[in-house]
Write a protein that holds these residues in place. Structure first.
Motif, PDB file in Angstrom:
ATOM      1  N   ILE A  46     -21.581  32.721 -23.627  1.00  0.00           N
ATOM      2  CA  ILE A  46     -23.046  32.606 -23.623  1.00  0.00           C
ATOM      3  C   ILE A  46     -23.713  33.822 -22.978  1.00  0.00           C
ATOM      4  CG2 ILE A  46     -23.007  30.083 -23.658  1.00  0.00           C
ATOM      5  CD1 ILE A  46     -23.723  30.184 -20.621  1.00  0.00           C
ATOM      6  N   HIS A  47     -22.918  34.745 -22.462  1.00  0.00           N
ATOM      7  CA  HIS A  47     -23.453  35.937 -21.800  1.00  0.00           C
ATOM      8  C   HIS A  47     -22.460  37.073 -22.014  1.00  0.00           C
ATOM      9  CE1 HIS A  47     -25.476  38.514 -18.999  1.00  0.00           C
ATOM     10  NE2 HIS A  47     -24.575  38.419 -18.039  1.00  0.00           N
ATOM     11  N   ILE A  48     -22.977  38.292 -22.163  1.00  0.00           N
ATOM     12  CA  ILE A  48     -22.130  39.449 -22.451  1.00  0.00           C
ATOM     13  C   ILE A  48     -22.292  40.498 -21.361  1.00  0.00           C
ATOM     14  CG2 ILE A  48     -21.686  41.349 -24.044  1.00  0.00           C
ATOM     15  CD1 ILE A  48     -22.827  39.549 -26.292  1.00  0.00           C
ATOM     16  N   HIS A  49     -21.171  40.977 -20.860  1.00  0.00           N
ATOM     17  CA  HIS A  49     -21.143  42.177 -20.028  1.00  0.00           C
ATOM     18  C   HIS A  49     -20.720  43.339 -20.915  1.00  0.00           C
ATOM     19  CE1 HIS A  49     -20.865  40.417 -15.667  1.00  0.00           C
ATOM     20  NE2 HIS A  49     -22.051  40.289 -16.230  1.00  0.00           N
ATOM     21  N   GLY A  50     -21.629  44.265 -21.113  1.00  0.00           N
ATOM     22  CA  GLY A  50     -21.419  45.352 -22.066  1.00  0.00           C
ATOM     23  C   GLY A  50     -20.699  46.539 -21.468  1.00  0.00           C
ATOM     24  N   ARG A  51     -19.408  46.392 -21.240  1.00  0.00           N
ATOM     25  CA  ARG A  51     -18.586  47.529 -20.827  1.00  0.00           C
ATOM     26  C   ARG A  51     -17.446  47.681 -21.825  1.00  0.00           C
ATOM     27  NH1 ARG A  51     -17.255  46.673 -15.339  1.00  0.00           N
ATOM     28  NH2 ARG A  51     -15.439  45.465 -15.944  1.00  0.00           N
ATOM     29  N   VAL A  52     -17.088  48.912 -22.110  1.00  0.00           N
ATOM     30  CA  VAL A  52     -16.042  49.219 -23.088  1.00  0.00           C
ATOM     31  C   VAL A  52     -14.787  49.647 -22.346  1.00  0.00           C
ATOM     32  CG1 VAL A  52     -15.368  50.716 -24.991  1.00  0.00           C
ATOM     33  CG2 VAL A  52     -17.717  49.844 -24.852  1.00  0.00           C
ATOM     34  N   GLY A  53     -13.692  48.940 -22.610  1.00  0.00           N
ATOM     35  CA  GLY A  53     -12.413  49.298 -22.024  1.00  0.00           C
ATOM     36  C   GLY A  53     -11.534  50.047 -23.018  1.00  0.00           C
ATOM     37  N   TYR A  54     -10.364  50.420 -22.556  1.00  0.00           N
ATOM     38  CA  TYR A  54      -9.358  51.062 -23.404  1.00  0.00           C
ATOM     39  C   TYR A  54      -8.007  50.504 -22.974  1.00  0.00           C
ATOM     40  CZ  TYR A  54      -8.639  54.148 -19.357  1.00  0.00           C
ATOM     41  OH  TYR A  54      -8.381  54.637 -18.108  1.00  0.00           O
ATOM     42  N   PRO A  55      -6.934  50.705 -23.723  1.00  0.00           N
ATOM     43  CA  PRO A  55      -5.692  49.973 -23.460  1.00  0.00           C
ATOM     44  C   PRO A  55      -5.094  50.135 -22.062  1.00  0.00           C
ATOM     45  CG  PRO A  55      -5.634  50.825 -25.676  1.00  0.00           C
ATOM     46  CD  PRO A  55      -6.872  51.385 -25.040  1.00  0.00           C
ATOM     47  N   GLU A  56      -5.500  51.130 -21.305  1.00  0.00           N
ATOM     48  CA  GLU A  56      -4.956  51.290 -19.961  1.00  0.00           C
ATOM     49  C   GLU A  56      -5.988  51.034 -18.866  1.00  0.00           C
ATOM     50  OE1 GLU A  56      -4.123  53.678 -22.402  1.00  0.00           O
ATOM     51  OE2 GLU A  56      -2.276  52.540 -22.660  1.00  0.00           O
ATOM     52  N   GLY A  57      -7.191  50.652 -19.221  1.00  0.00           N
ATOM     53  CA  GLY A  57      -8.191  50.484 -18.179  1.00  0.00           C
ATOM     54  C   GLY A  57      -9.450  49.785 -18.647  1.00  0.00           C
ATOM     55  N   PRO A  58     -10.288  49.343 -17.695  1.00  0.00           N
ATOM     56  CA  PRO A  58     -11.461  48.545 -18.029  1.00  0.00           C
ATOM     57  C   PRO A  58     -12.717  49.341 -18.351  1.00  0.00           C
ATOM     58  CG  PRO A  58     -11.242  48.658 -15.659  1.00  0.00           C
ATOM     59  CD  PRO A  58     -10.074  49.421 -16.238  1.00  0.00           C
ATOM     60  N   GLN A  59     -12.685  50.684 -18.202  1.00  0.00           N
ATOM     61  CA  GLN A  59     -13.917  51.434 -18.422  1.00  0.00           C
ATOM     62  C   GLN A  59     -13.619  52.829 -18.935  1.00  0.00           C
ATOM     63  OE1 GLN A  59     -17.150  51.018 -15.527  1.00  0.00           O
ATOM     64  NE2 GLN A  59     -17.287  53.230 -15.368  1.00  0.00           N
ATOM     65  N   VAL A  60     -14.063  53.103 -20.169  1.00  0.00           N
ATOM     66  CA  VAL A  60     -13.937  54.463 -20.670  1.00  0.00           C
ATOM     67  C   VAL A  60     -14.840  55.376 -19.848  1.00  0.00           C
ATOM     68  CG1 VAL A  60     -13.352  53.702 -23.002  1.00  0.00           C
ATOM     69  CG2 VAL A  60     -15.749  54.157 -22.414  1.00  0.00           C
ATOM     70  N   SER A  61     -14.509  56.656 -19.798  1.00  0.00           N
ATOM     71  CA  SER A  61     -15.265  57.585 -18.950  1.00  0.00           C
ATOM     72  C   SER A  61     -16.703  57.747 -19.405  1.00  0.00           C
ATOM     73  CB  SER A  61     -14.564  58.943 -18.905  1.00  0.00           C
ATOM     74  OG  SER A  61     -14.421  59.467 -20.221  1.00  0.00           O
ATOM     75  N   ASP A  62     -16.925  57.708 -20.720  1.00  0.00           N
ATOM     76  CA  ASP A  62     -18.280  57.839 -21.257  1.00  0.00           C
ATOM     77  C   ASP A  62     -18.271  57.304 -22.687  1.00  0.00           C
ATOM     78  OD1 ASP A  62     -20.774  58.699 -22.299  1.00  0.00           O
ATOM     79  OD2 ASP A  62     -20.830  60.368 -20.880  1.00  0.00           O
ATOM     80  N   PRO A  63     -18.989  56.218 -22.970  1.00  0.00           N
ATOM     81  CA  PRO A  63     -18.952  55.629 -24.314  1.00  0.00           C
ATOM     82  C   PRO A  63     -19.669  56.472 -25.359  1.00  0.00           C
ATOM     83  CG  PRO A  63     -20.616  54.541 -23.001  1.00  0.00           C
ATOM     84  CD  PRO A  63     -19.890  55.479 -22.072  1.00  0.00           C
ATOM     85  N   ARG A  64     -20.362  57.505 -24.942  1.00  0.00           N
ATOM     86  CA  ARG A  64     -21.140  58.318 -25.878  1.00  0.00           C
ATOM     87  C   ARG A  64     -20.317  59.398 -26.562  1.00  0.00           C
ATOM     88  NH1 ARG A  64     -25.567  59.944 -21.440  1.00  0.00           N
ATOM     89  NH2 ARG A  64     -23.566  60.359 -20.390  1.00  0.00           N
ATOM     90  N   VAL A  65     -19.104  59.650 -26.079  1.00  0.00           N
ATOM     91  CA  VAL A  65     -18.315  60.760 -26.600  1.00  0.00           C
ATOM     92  C   VAL A  65     -17.497  60.316 -27.822  1.00  0.00           C
ATOM     93  CG1 VAL A  65     -18.208  61.859 -24.342  1.00  0.00           C
ATOM     94  CG2 VAL A  65     -16.391  60.303 -25.020  1.00  0.00           C
ATOM     95  N   PRO A  66     -17.197  61.232 -28.742  1.00  0.00           N
ATOM     96  CA  PRO A  66     -16.539  60.847 -30.001  1.00  0.00           C
ATOM     97  C   PRO A  66     -15.140  60.277 -29.818  1.00  0.00           C
ATOM     98  CG  PRO A  66     -16.736  63.244 -29.814  1.00  0.00           C
ATOM     99  CD  PRO A  66     -17.579  62.665 -28.737  1.00  0.00           C
TER     100      PRO A  66
END
Length: 269
Positions: free
Chosen positions: A176-196
């Motif tokens: 019912i609620h979303i936390h908008g963070r993008v992870g990757y297979p080794e961690g919970p937060q990519v360094s910058d979601p804006r990069v290709p």
């Protein structure tokens, strides 16, 4: 259905003075964080939110040895601040299945008592630290709802959450609620979601979030809450020696909110 974006106060360790005007001007609907560290500040916090016409999502963080008592005490205090929703870091991963079930049964009773929706976050170190553990509880308690922060599963499972996985699908249906963070297979937060180099990761998460929104829309919900949740160091990578963050946290979270808002409104608004 309307998207309501919330700004986490995590970036400033919960401090709100001098921040609320900036948050409102950026287009956020409200703020999300734990109640003020000093209960004496609760009234002023709510007054300041009202003055800026901002809503509140409360965070609670249960602690042992009695997680049920900890949950109840924190939720009752948070309820006094008139939050739209309460997002909870609930129970602990080391608790037995029976202990976790008793906790969530008690949590449902507290939720019914206060009349405010409670979302139990998918979070490392907590009961919902993996998709399969989350599903095991959700199958037993149809009333239980979650706060979706699937970035934690990336770290716990060393893989991206798959929309084809039945356990993930159940969590999508009960969020019912979303936390908008993008992870990757080794961690919970990519360094910058804006990069290709992280474009595919961002797209995977946006797709999952939109599926949650579709479930909420189909259920008749008129709003969806979304908090971009990229965090400060040590979540945010830093440069060696200088310890400088590799990207601008305010800009990253605002980009994530605006990017998801555009995708959401193309479908639901």
């Amino acid at each position: 259905m309307k998207l309501r974006g919330y700004k986490s106060l995590w970036e400033w360790n919960g401090l709100w003075n001098g921040k609320l005007e900036q948050i409102g001007e950026a287009g956020y609907y409200g703020v999300e964080y734990t109640p003020p560290s000093d209960v004496k500040d609760d009234r002023q916090f709510r007054k300041d939110l009202d003055a800026m016409n901002l809503s509140f999502i409360a965070q609670v963080v249960t602690r042992g040895p009695n997680h049920i008592q900890s949950f109840r005490e924190q939720v009752l205090r948070a309820a006094e601040l008139r939050p739209e929703l309460i997002n909870s870091h609930s129970a602990a991963d080391r608790m037995s299945a029976d202990e976790q079930l008793r906790f969530f049964e008690a949590a449902i009773r507290v939720e019914q008592e206060i009349g405010i929706p409670i979302a139990h976050e998918t979070h490392r170190g907590r009961a919902f630290f993996t998709p399969w553990q989350t599903a095991a509880v959700l199958k037993q308690l149809p009333e239980l709802t979650i706060g979706a922060d699937f970035s934690h599963w990336c770290a716990a499972c060393e893989s991206m959450p798959s929309p084809e996985d039945a356990d993930v699908q159940l969590s999508l249906a009960r969020a019912i609620h979303i936390h908008g963070r993008v992870g990757y297979p080794e961690g919970p937060q990519v360094s910058d979601p804006r990069v290709p180099e992280f474009a595919a990761h961002v797209e995977t998460f946006i797709s999952l979030w939109l599926t949650i929104c579709q479930h909420r829309f189909d259920a008749g919900a008129v709003t969806m809450t979304f908090t971009p949740k990229f965090g400060p160091p040590p979540y945010m990578p830093v440069l060696p020696f200088t310890q400088q963050p590799v990207s601008d946290l305010w800009a990253v979270n605002l980009w994530m909110f605006q990017t998801f808002k555009k995708r959401f409104e193309a479908i639901f608004d």
